[in-house]
Scaffold this motif. Structure first.
Motif, short mmCIF file in Angstrom:
data_model
loop_
_atom_site.label_atom_id
_atom_site.label_comp_id
_atom_site.label_asym_id
_atom_site.label_seq_id
_atom_site.Cartn_x
_atom_site.Cartn_y
_atom_site.Cartn_z
N HIS A 1 25.31 100.66 45.48
CA HIS A 1 25.87 101.89 46.04
C HIS A 1 26.82 101.52 47.17
O HIS A 1 26.45 101.52 48.34
CB HIS A 1 24.76 102.78 46.59
N GLU B 1 16.29 109.23 46.83
CA GLU B 1 16.68 110.64 46.79
C GLU B 1 15.74 111.42 45.87
O GLU B 1 15.27 112.51 46.23
CB GLU B 1 18.12 110.77 46.28
N HIS C 1 29.56 108.93 43.87
CA HIS C 1 28.67 107.77 43.90
C HIS C 1 28.78 107.07 45.25
O HIS C 1 29.84 106.56 45.59
CB HIS C 1 29.01 106.79 42.77
N THR D 1 18.95 103.80 46.21
CA THR D 1 19.40 105.11 46.71
C THR D 1 18.96 106.28 45.81
O THR D 1 18.38 107.25 46.29
CB THR D 1 20.94 105.10 46.88
N ASP D 2 19.21 106.16 44.51
CA ASP D 2 18.87 107.28 43.61
C ASP D 2 17.35 107.48 43.52
O ASP D 2 16.87 108.60 43.33
CB ASP D 2 19.44 107.04 42.20
N GLU E 1 20.86 100.56 41.23
CA GLU E 1 22.25 100.13 41.10
C GLU E 1 22.92 100.03 42.47
O GLU E 1 22.51 100.67 43.44
CB GLU E 1 23.04 101.13 40.23
N GLU F 1 25.76 111.25 49.55
CA GLU F 1 24.63 110.31 49.41
C GLU F 1 24.40 109.52 50.70
O GLU F 1 23.26 109.26 51.08
CB GLU F 1 24.89 109.33 48.25
ZN LIG Z 1 23.44 107.45 43.63
#
Ligand SMILES: [Zn+2]
Length: 253
Positions: A32, A44, A158, A40-41, A30, A163
């Motif tokens: 960011h 991570e 978010h 990104t997610d 998604e 992040e």
């Molecule tokens: Zn994220």
């Protein structure tokens, strides 16, 4: 080759190994804010799982990190280009298939390392727990493991300072200069109960944030990211080792 990362290891190494815990990192694809990558997610989840597993492995824990699932629940972002939604019922089906393998092969403990706020595995794990009574099923949100205020000046949830700092530490090649980031300003609900947080409704993301971010990223640095990464992976590695040592018929005191 890291022997605790399934995607890197091989049959020669694996066939005589015995693993106590499977770690399933779960991300999302998604937008960011303007400056961080769509993955990104995923990044991570991958980096945190791998580093926590390294620390746990060195402490003697037999953990194996499965490949990250790249799609999360993004039902509130339907109008944001290429945010990919995986519905909760699909996630439950994926989980079921993974669990069937682990259960058949006697790897009785599963931990989902969740990297995305829209993913919620609790009700799935309750239901799947009935189907697999010999397994211990659990999940954790790494982003809730520590008090972020001890590491970062600006709160958010978010593409925020946390992040951004993390990705500046892990993959600086994928972060645009911070002047190009939006301020991550989000609109709050008009209805009081939702604003107070004890009533819940999904947020229509494009209505609450212009740049898709929630939380100002401008004070992010790679030094903050490095400090947080080290602390969060140490804390999560303790969960991995305790879980590896635990007897699933003797969990309470
Ligand atoms: Zn994220």
């Amino acid at each position: 080759m890291r022997p605790y990362i399934l995607a890197e290891t091989n049959w020669k190494e694996i066939q005589n190994q015995k693993f106590d815990v499977a770690i399933l990192p779960w991300g999302a694809t998604e937008a960011h804010n303007y400056h961080l990558p769509y993955g990104t997610d995923i990044l991570e989840a991958e980096y945190i799982a791998a580093e926590a597993a390294r620390k746990a492995w060195e402490a003697g824990a037999k953990v194996i990190v499965l490949p990250v699932i790249p799609f999360g629940v993004n039902t509130g972002q339907t109008d944001i280009l290429l945010d990919i939604n995986m519905s909760p019922s699909t996630q439950a089906a994926v989980l079921h298939d993974v669990l069937e393998v682990l259960n058949r092969q006697g790897i009785q403990k599963l931990l989902i390392l969740n990297s995305h706020g829209g993913n919620d595995f609790k009700t799935m794990l309750r239901e799947l727990g009935l189907k697999y009574p010999n397994m211990f099923l659990s999940s954790c949100n790494w982003f809730q493991a520590l008090n972020k205020a001890e590491f970062f000046e600006n709160a958010g949830d978010h593409a925020d300072e946390m992040e951004t700092s993390l990705i500046l530490h892990l993959r600086p090649d994928l972060v645009l200069p911070l002047e190009e980031a939006g301020e991550g300003r989000d609109k709050k609900p008009k209805i009081r109960a939702y604003r107070e947080g004890w009533a819940w409704a999904e947020r229509k993301w494009s209505q609450i944030s212009e740049d898709t971010g929630v939380g100002n990223p401008k004070k992010a640095t790679k030094e903050k990211g490095e400090r947080y990464f080290d602390a969060v992976t140490t804390k999560i590695s303790l969960l991995f080792t305790e879980l590896a040592d635990a007897k699933i018929d003797d969990l309470y005191e």
